[in-house]
Design a protein around this motif. Structure first.
Motif, PDB file in Angstrom:
ATOM      1  N   VAL A  13       0.826  -1.211   0.000  1.00  0.00           N
ATOM      2  CA  VAL A  13       0.000   0.000   0.000  1.00  0.00           C
ATOM      3  C   VAL A  13       0.855   1.254   0.000  1.00  0.00           C
ATOM      4  O   VAL A  13       0.662   2.178  -0.800  1.00  0.00           O
ATOM      5  N   THR A  14       1.829   1.310   0.917  1.00  0.00           N
ATOM      6  CA  THR A  14       2.655   2.519   1.023  1.00  0.00           C
ATOM      7  C   THR A  14       3.549   2.705  -0.198  1.00  0.00           C
ATOM      8  O   THR A  14       3.778   3.836  -0.635  1.00  0.00           O
ATOM      9  N   ASN A  15       4.063   1.617  -0.757  1.00  0.00           N
ATOM     10  CA  ASN A  15       4.891   1.754  -1.959  1.00  0.00           C
ATOM     11  C   ASN A  15       4.083   2.271  -3.138  1.00  0.00           C
ATOM     12  O   ASN A  15       4.576   3.051  -3.977  1.00  0.00           O
ATOM     13  N   LYS A  16       2.816   1.855  -3.218  1.00  0.00           N
ATOM     14  CA  LYS A  16       1.976   2.282  -4.330  1.00  0.00           C
ATOM     15  C   LYS A  16       1.577   3.750  -4.204  1.00  0.00           C
ATOM     16  O   LYS A  16       1.477   4.488  -5.201  1.00  0.00           O
ATOM     17  N   LEU A  17       1.372   4.226  -2.971  1.00  0.00           N
ATOM     18  CA  LEU A  17       0.909   5.592  -2.733  1.00  0.00           C
ATOM     19  C   LEU A  17       2.055   6.575  -2.516  1.00  0.00           C
ATOM     20  O   LEU A  17       1.804   7.772  -2.347  1.00  0.00           O
ATOM     21  N   ARG A  18       3.313   6.105  -2.504  1.00  0.00           N
ATOM     22  CA  ARG A  18       4.433   6.988  -2.181  1.00  0.00           C
ATOM     23  C   ARG A  18       4.539   8.168  -3.153  1.00  0.00           C
ATOM     24  O   ARG A  18       4.641   9.329  -2.740  1.00  0.00           O
ATOM     25  N   THR A  19       4.492   7.888  -4.447  1.00  0.00           N
ATOM     26  CA  THR A  19       4.633   8.954  -5.441  1.00  0.00           C
ATOM     27  C   THR A  19       3.461   9.927  -5.367  1.00  0.00           C
ATOM     28  O   THR A  19       3.640  11.163  -5.419  1.00  0.00           O
ATOM     29  N   THR A  20       2.241   9.398  -5.248  1.00  0.00           N
ATOM     30  CA  THR A  20       1.056  10.258  -5.149  1.00  0.00           C
ATOM     31  C   THR A  20       1.128  11.151  -3.920  1.00  0.00           C
ATOM     32  O   THR A  20       0.798  12.342  -3.978  1.00  0.00           O
ATOM     33  N   TYR A  21       1.578  10.604  -2.798  1.00  0.00           N
ATOM     34  CA  TYR A  21       1.652  11.357  -1.549  1.00  0.00           C
ATOM     35  C   TYR A  21       2.640  12.516  -1.666  1.00  0.00           C
ATOM     36  O   TYR A  21       2.388  13.621  -1.199  1.00  0.00           O
ATOM     37  N   THR A  40      -4.546   0.051   6.883  1.00  0.00           N
ATOM     38  CA  THR A  40      -3.459  -0.808   7.396  1.00  0.00           C
ATOM     39  C   THR A  40      -3.455  -0.957   8.910  1.00  0.00           C
ATOM     40  O   THR A  40      -2.840  -1.887   9.438  1.00  0.00           O
ATOM     41  N   GLY A  41      -4.087  -0.018   9.626  1.00  0.00           N
ATOM     42  CA  GLY A  41      -4.048  -0.073  11.078  1.00  0.00           C
ATOM     43  C   GLY A  41      -2.798   0.533  11.666  1.00  0.00           C
ATOM     44  O   GLY A  41      -2.557   0.413  12.878  1.00  0.00           O
ATOM     45  N   MET A  42      -1.976   1.204  10.860  1.00  0.00           N
ATOM     46  CA  MET A  42      -0.755   1.827  11.360  1.00  0.00           C
ATOM     47  C   MET A  42      -1.070   3.162  12.025  1.00  0.00           C
ATOM     48  O   MET A  42      -2.080   3.801  11.749  1.00  0.00           O
ATOM     49  N   LEU A  51       5.618   6.518   3.930  1.00  0.00           N
ATOM     50  CA  LEU A  51       5.265   7.181   2.673  1.00  0.00           C
ATOM     51  C   LEU A  51       6.338   8.158   2.212  1.00  0.00           C
ATOM     52  O   LEU A  51       6.487   8.419   1.011  1.00  0.00           O
ATOM     53  N   THR A  52       7.082   8.701   3.133  1.00  0.00           N
ATOM     54  CA  THR A  52       8.092   9.697   2.768  1.00  0.00           C
ATOM     55  C   THR A  52       9.502   9.124   2.729  1.00  0.00           C
ATOM     56  O   THR A  52      10.405   9.717   2.129  1.00  0.00           O
ATOM     57  N   GLY A  53       9.743   7.992   3.392  1.00  0.00           N
ATOM     58  CA  GLY A  53      11.070   7.404   3.430  1.00  0.00           C
ATOM     59  C   GLY A  53      11.404   6.639   2.161  1.00  0.00           C
ATOM     60  O   GLY A  53      10.637   6.642   1.184  1.00  0.00           O
TER      61      GLY A  53
END
Length: 418
Positions: A13-21, A40-42, A51-53
């Motif tokens: 999920v985070t890898n897919k949304l990283r660029t959009t974020y 995700t429950g995070m 998302l930023t790392g």
């Protein structure tokens, strides 16, 4: 907030949304964080960090913060490793890499490499394996072979006071013929009754080792075994060193040694390290080949008598050993033992220059045309017969005395050679 989902899904999920974020406005970023938290429950800070790392690898490719590398060696080469290792008699990795160039041509010539898993690529990979890699791949098999035994050494009479001491700190010998001797009891879980013993004699300079099994520890049988093994060494014995057991410290053995001008020495009581060489042979020669079952019949004693010549031939001519030569100091000031290059006992005898050309020729004829894998198979056949004869009575004896025989079960794992 819903329950957490697996790490794999969270990273997807985070890898897919990283660029959009990263391209989104402040308002949209807040919305994306809310969606990631709900999915995700995070926690919010964790979601923001992922998302930023930097992009994180899939957990299936990630172990202890390291990416898994592709396998260097194929499954076929690992199977071949276990096959050859078993035929060699299960040496450690450092000995295995030294034995391999000598054993592979003999195994190939004898047809022991005619298996589906054997190929030119698998052989090439096997030859390129380091000692550490070999030990790592064979670790599971070794862990199931931790065996334990019991000691039967008893104090001798006062004669021992007239016999010189040999200590672990003494200057090591440099000329072959200094023998350490010890006996191993094949009593199983109990000392009750009469049972077979195995005498081990090993040379401290060359590592040449001979074994003989006897009916019991009576001086009559000890003398017969010592005299028999004396003739099997390719050089004359100069020193006979033993522990403080009464089977060695008695007038019969002392007289026999004096008649042949062989010096007799003994270790200090309760200091096994004074006889470190032969004590190690008790484990990886006697216990490795004869196990921990109880042998108390003439048939079992006869099988042991057939076993040791085969073990001697394989051990002295086809299995290399290392010898400590000095101490070195590491960069942090610690002392470290330095060992020489592994060599077979026979090679060490040749390098010693003690034998004449006729003696070398006569002994070399013993191994001409010998396939070491055939020796392993013959050894295994005798071992299987010994287990058939002794396993049931040993386990019954243990059960009647409420003893734990779990340590004997791994001995069966040593007989997996086909």
């Amino acid at each position: 907030m819903e329950g957490k989902i697996p790490m794999t899904a969270r990273r997807h999920v985070t890898n897919k949304l990283r660029t959009t974020y990263r391209k989104a406005s402040k308002t949209d970023r807040s919305r994306i964080l809310d969606e990631v938290m709900a999915t995700t429950g995070m926690g919010r800070s964790t979601a923001r960090r992922m998302l930023t790392g930097p992009r994180l690898p899939d957990p299936g490719e990630h172990v202890d913060k390291r990416r898994l590398r592709p396998k260097t060696y194929s499954d076929a080469s690992r199977v071949l490793l276990e096959h050859v290792w078993a035929l060699m008699g299960m040496p450690c990795g450092k000995y295995f890499v030294v034995m391999l160039p000598m054993w592979l041509p003999l195994l190939e010539q004898a047809g022991d490499l005619d298996h589906p898993f054997v190929s030119a690529t698998a052989i090439e990979e096997l030859e390129s394996m380091s000692a550490a890699t070999i030990d790592r791949y064979l670790a599971p098999a070794r862990q199931s072979m931790q065996l334990r035994g019991i000691s039967t050494t008893k104090p001798p009479p006062l004669l021992r006071n007239s016999i010189g001491l040999s200590k672990t700190g003494d200057e090591p010998p440099t000329v072959a013929g200094v023998i350490e001797a010890d006996t191993v009891a094949h009593c199983g879980p109990s000392y009750v009754g009469e049972f077979a013993r195995t005498l081990t004699m090993t040379d401290m300079v060359t590592g040449w080792t001979e074994n003989a099994s006897i009916r019991n520890n009576a001086s009559k049988w000890i003398l017969e075994a010592v005299a028999d093994l004396d003739g099997k060494f390719p050089f004359e014995l100069r020193v006979f060193d033993s522990d403080n057991g009464s089977e060695f410290i008695n007038h019969e053995v002392a007289d026999w040694l004096q008649q042949r001008d062989i010096d007799q020495t003994r270790s200090r009581p309760y200091r096994k390290n004074d006889q470190a060489t032969v004590e190690s042979k008790n484990n990886h020669v006697v216990r490795k080949h004869a196990f921990y079952w109880r042998y108390d019949t003439s048939e079992e004693l006869g099988l042991l008598g057939q076993l040791w010549p085969l073990v001697s031939l394989r051990l002295n001519f086809f299995v290399p050993t290392k010898k400590p030569v000095e101490y070195a100091t590491t960069s942090d000031g610690r002392r470290r033992r330095v060992y020489d290059s592994p060599r077979t006992p026979w090679r060490r005898v040749l390098d010693s220059g003690l034998l004449t050309d006729d003696q070398v020729t006569a002994i070399s004829e013993r191994v001409d045309g010998v396939n070491p894998a055939d020796l392993t198979r013959q050894i295994n056949q005798i071992q299987m017969r010994l287990i058939e004869l002794s396993k049931s009575k040993t386990e019954a004896m243990a059960a009647s005395r409420h003893l734990d025989m779990a340590s004997l079960k791994p001995s069966m794992n040593r007989l997996q050679t086909n």
